[in-house]
Design an enzyme around this catalytic site. Sequence first.
Site, mmCIF file in Angstrom:
data_model
loop_
_atom_site.group_PDB
_atom_site.id
_atom_site.type_symbol
_atom_site.label_atom_id
_atom_site.label_comp_id
_atom_site.label_asym_id
_atom_site.label_seq_id
_atom_site.Cartn_x
_atom_site.Cartn_y
_atom_site.Cartn_z
ATOM 1 N N GLU A 17 0.881 -1.171 0.000
ATOM 2 C CA GLU A 17 0.000 0.000 0.000
ATOM 3 C C GLU A 17 0.913 1.214 0.000
ATOM 4 O O GLU A 17 1.555 1.520 1.015
ATOM 5 C CB GLU A 17 -0.919 -0.034 1.219
ATOM 6 C CG GLU A 17 -1.800 -1.281 1.178
ATOM 7 C CD GLU A 17 -2.892 -1.307 2.234
ATOM 8 O OE1 GLU A 17 -2.765 -0.601 3.238
ATOM 9 O OE2 GLU A 17 -3.852 -2.062 2.043
ATOM 10 N N CYS B 198 -2.511 9.129 2.871
ATOM 11 C CA CYS B 198 -2.165 8.647 1.527
ATOM 12 C C CYS B 198 -3.295 8.926 0.549
ATOM 13 O O CYS B 198 -3.073 9.056 -0.642
ATOM 14 C CB CYS B 198 -1.867 7.158 1.570
ATOM 15 S SG CYS B 198 -3.264 6.198 2.161
ATOM 16 N N GLU C 16 4.688 13.275 -4.669
ATOM 17 C CA GLU C 16 3.922 13.238 -3.423
ATOM 18 C C GLU C 16 4.638 14.105 -2.381
ATOM 19 O O GLU C 16 5.819 13.907 -2.097
ATOM 20 C CB GLU C 16 3.823 11.799 -2.909
ATOM 21 C CG GLU C 16 2.959 11.685 -1.672
ATOM 22 C CD GLU C 16 2.935 10.269 -1.091
ATOM 23 O OE1 GLU C 16 4.017 9.670 -0.937
ATOM 24 O OE2 GLU C 16 1.844 9.768 -0.786
HETATM 25 P P1 NAD Z 1 8.295 5.075 4.674
HETATM 26 O O1 NAD Z 1 8.241 4.262 3.427
HETATM 27 O O2 NAD Z 1 9.406 6.028 4.832
HETATM 28 O O3 NAD Z 1 8.363 4.132 5.964
HETATM 29 C C1 NAD Z 1 7.380 3.165 6.215
HETATM 30 C C2 NAD Z 1 7.994 2.066 7.075
HETATM 31 O O4 NAD Z 1 8.988 1.379 6.326
HETATM 32 C C3 NAD Z 1 8.674 2.566 8.346
HETATM 33 O O5 NAD Z 1 8.365 1.675 9.391
HETATM 34 C C4 NAD Z 1 10.149 2.501 7.977
HETATM 35 O O6 NAD Z 1 10.996 2.343 9.083
HETATM 36 C C5 NAD Z 1 10.178 1.267 7.095
HETATM 37 N N1 NAD Z 1 11.301 1.197 6.153
HETATM 38 C C6 NAD Z 1 11.939 2.208 5.545
HETATM 39 N N2 NAD Z 1 12.915 1.712 4.715
HETATM 40 C C7 NAD Z 1 12.854 0.363 4.813
HETATM 41 C C8 NAD Z 1 13.584 -0.703 4.218
HETATM 42 N N3 NAD Z 1 14.559 -0.495 3.330
HETATM 43 N N4 NAD Z 1 13.255 -1.973 4.538
HETATM 44 C C9 NAD Z 1 12.260 -2.220 5.421
HETATM 45 N N5 NAD Z 1 11.547 -1.249 6.037
HETATM 46 C C10 NAD Z 1 11.820 0.032 5.718
HETATM 47 O O7 NAD Z 1 6.877 5.784 4.781
HETATM 48 P P2 NAD Z 1 6.412 6.880 5.855
HETATM 49 O O8 NAD Z 1 7.172 8.132 5.586
HETATM 50 O O9 NAD Z 1 6.454 6.258 7.195
HETATM 51 O O10 NAD Z 1 4.870 7.091 5.459
HETATM 52 C C11 NAD Z 1 4.446 7.978 4.472
HETATM 53 C C12 NAD Z 1 4.261 7.253 3.154
HETATM 54 O O11 NAD Z 1 3.347 6.175 3.322
HETATM 55 C C13 NAD Z 1 3.644 8.116 2.083
HETATM 56 O O12 NAD Z 1 4.286 7.838 0.858
HETATM 57 C C14 NAD Z 1 2.203 7.642 2.008
HETATM 58 O O13 NAD Z 1 1.539 7.858 0.792
HETATM 59 C C15 NAD Z 1 2.365 6.194 2.293
HETATM 60 N N6 NAD Z 1 1.100 5.603 2.770
HETATM 61 C C16 NAD Z 1 0.394 4.799 1.939
HETATM 62 C C17 NAD Z 1 -0.824 4.271 2.360
HETATM 63 C C18 NAD Z 1 -1.667 3.388 1.478
HETATM 64 O O14 NAD Z 1 -2.566 2.741 2.006
HETATM 65 N N7 NAD Z 1 -1.439 3.325 0.181
HETATM 66 C C19 NAD Z 1 -1.292 4.564 3.635
HETATM 67 C C20 NAD Z 1 -0.525 5.394 4.452
HETATM 68 C C21 NAD Z 1 0.683 5.907 4.021
HETATM 69 O O1 6OD Z 2 -9.394 3.283 5.775
HETATM 70 C C1 6OD Z 2 -8.482 2.511 5.951
HETATM 71 O O2 6OD Z 2 -8.576 1.480 6.579
HETATM 72 C C2 6OD Z 2 -7.191 2.826 5.356
HETATM 73 N N1 6OD Z 2 -6.431 1.769 5.049
HETATM 74 C C3 6OD Z 2 -6.820 4.094 5.219
HETATM 75 C C4 6OD Z 2 -5.581 4.499 4.704
HETATM 76 C C5 6OD Z 2 -5.185 5.765 4.810
HETATM 77 C C6 6OD Z 2 -3.910 6.207 4.339
HETATM 78 O O3 6OD Z 2 -3.253 7.098 4.823
#
Ligand code: NAD
Ligand code: 6OD
Length: 487
Positions: A254, A288, A390
């Site tokens: 995700e 997100c 983003e």
């Molecule tokens: P991130 O990718 O920086 O980190 C997410 C997690 O991955 C953290 O726990 C981090 O420690 C871990 N991580 C980082 N590098 C890693 C590696 N090489 N191997 C294993 N683990 C690793 O994301 P963030 O900054 O915490 O969150 C924001 C991002 O998340 C945004 O891009 C947002 O769009 C996305 N997001 C997506 C969704 C979705 O459902 N599509 C939901 C929420 C957030």
């Molecule tokens: O609604 C949810 O359960 C869900 N997965 C939301 C995600 C939000 C992203 O930031």
Amino acid sequence: MKEFKHFINGKFVGSQSGKKFEDRNPVDGSVIGMVHEGGKPEVDAAVAAARAALHGPWGRMTVPQRVELLYKVADGINARFDEFLAAEVADTGKPVSLASHLDIPRGAANFKIFADVIKNVPTESFEMATPDGGSALNYSVRVPRGVVGVICPWNLPLLLMTWKVGPALACGNTVVVKPSEETPATATLLGEVMNAVGVPPGVYNVVHGFGPDSAGQYLTESPDINAITFTGETRTGQAIMGAAAKGLRPVSMELGGKNPGIVFADADFDAAVEGISKAAFANCGQVCLGTERVYVERPIFDKFVAALKVKAEAMKPGIPSDSHTGIGPLISHEQRDKVLSFYKKAKDEGATVVTGGGVPDMPGNLKNGSWIQPTIWTGLPESSDVIRKEIFGPCCHVAPFDTEDEVVALANDTPYGLCTTLWTKDLGRAHRLSPRIDVGLTWINSWFLRDLRTPFGGSKASGIGREGGVHSLEFYTELRNVCIKYA
Ligand code: NAD
Ligand code: 6OD
């Protein structure tokens, strides 16, 4: 000062290395806790505990017994609602009004909904004639994948973690969770609930740490993990898929988004302004599913921008417990630097800054927090990084459009494909356009409305796979066939 330890095999343990890092409150930058940094020994111990639990009482439980236990987990979170709320708010700085309506209730609901799903899951069966004139019955069974690695972001920590842990446990797996380094609290607290309600040791494990060369990377590289579910940035997802590929492990991804908001002139104007302002600014833009690029049909463009400006300026920054607080800080100074670099870029590229563009003046200790102004731009070319990348902050660019075909092309001109929010009273148009926009989730005259049984996930660079309701079963179980020759 709090101390956040790992939760391994039902016990809270420190790191062998003795290494710890600070957990800061983004509201005022104060250190609220020290987090044990996990390394390979902690990941290996957690994975071994999770593996052993598969063969212990957990693995022998019937589905109704598991369902009962997951209901107790949900009740256990609700019983300690205020503690979960305080922990989430201290880690993220988000308004209490938001976390109390979204993060914590949904964190609990994620256990109940997937308990209900697993209770009602259908299986298929086929009767066949055998070459010797006899008969056989084929039926499919769902078995757990095994040990699932769960890697989570910081924007909705409990909600997004339980969104994965709930279905993983419902399906009979065990988990090793790596929460974001920014938000260790609620995952740790959940360990206490698991113990209190009698979830066997080793079923739910938490290892704290960072990503590269730390707990995150070691977890994804562990040969004893059977599947990896990840929510976070697209770039991180690519690195994790690389590690998963080595062991041919299934992944659920995700990832990021650059979601278009689309407003037609026939929309309910006030509802559209309200909806887009939520999509752009809720959770300080750290959602997100948020929209950072808005397309408005030309006849209402100026009026819409003016109304959105009023909404943005009404979002008062303040402490989480104040019911008048409209917006909290960003998660960290590092994230604010990133968002501010886009604010600068927009200005340098000649954007009209309709409102915001900087850091608000905060009183006293709050000056040390990672506050930022909600920001609206117009006038940038579609080629600008501000429109293409983003940002994950409380900001959006608004541009006019003239035709359906034009706005569909604009919406799709991105590597991402998570969601869109489209506002129109013409339902024929809504039906016509929905399938043409390449996203996993389309909202018409709404945003973030989610029945947890529905499929959730992104297209293109926004993800792989769908989670939610029965769709989560595809990832958290393996379907096997049993053929019985009975005549
Ligand atoms: P991130 O990718 O920086 O980190 C997410 C997690 O991955 C953290 O726990 C981090 O420690 C871990 N991580 C980082 N590098 C890693 C590696 N090489 N191997 C294993 N683990 C690793 O994301 P963030 O900054 O915490 O969150 C924001 C991002 O998340 C945004 O891009 C947002 O769009 C996305 N997001 C997506 C969704 C979705 O459902 N599509 C939901 C929420 C957030
Ligand atoms: O609604 C949810 O359960 C869900 N997965 C939301 C995600 C939000 C992203 O930031």
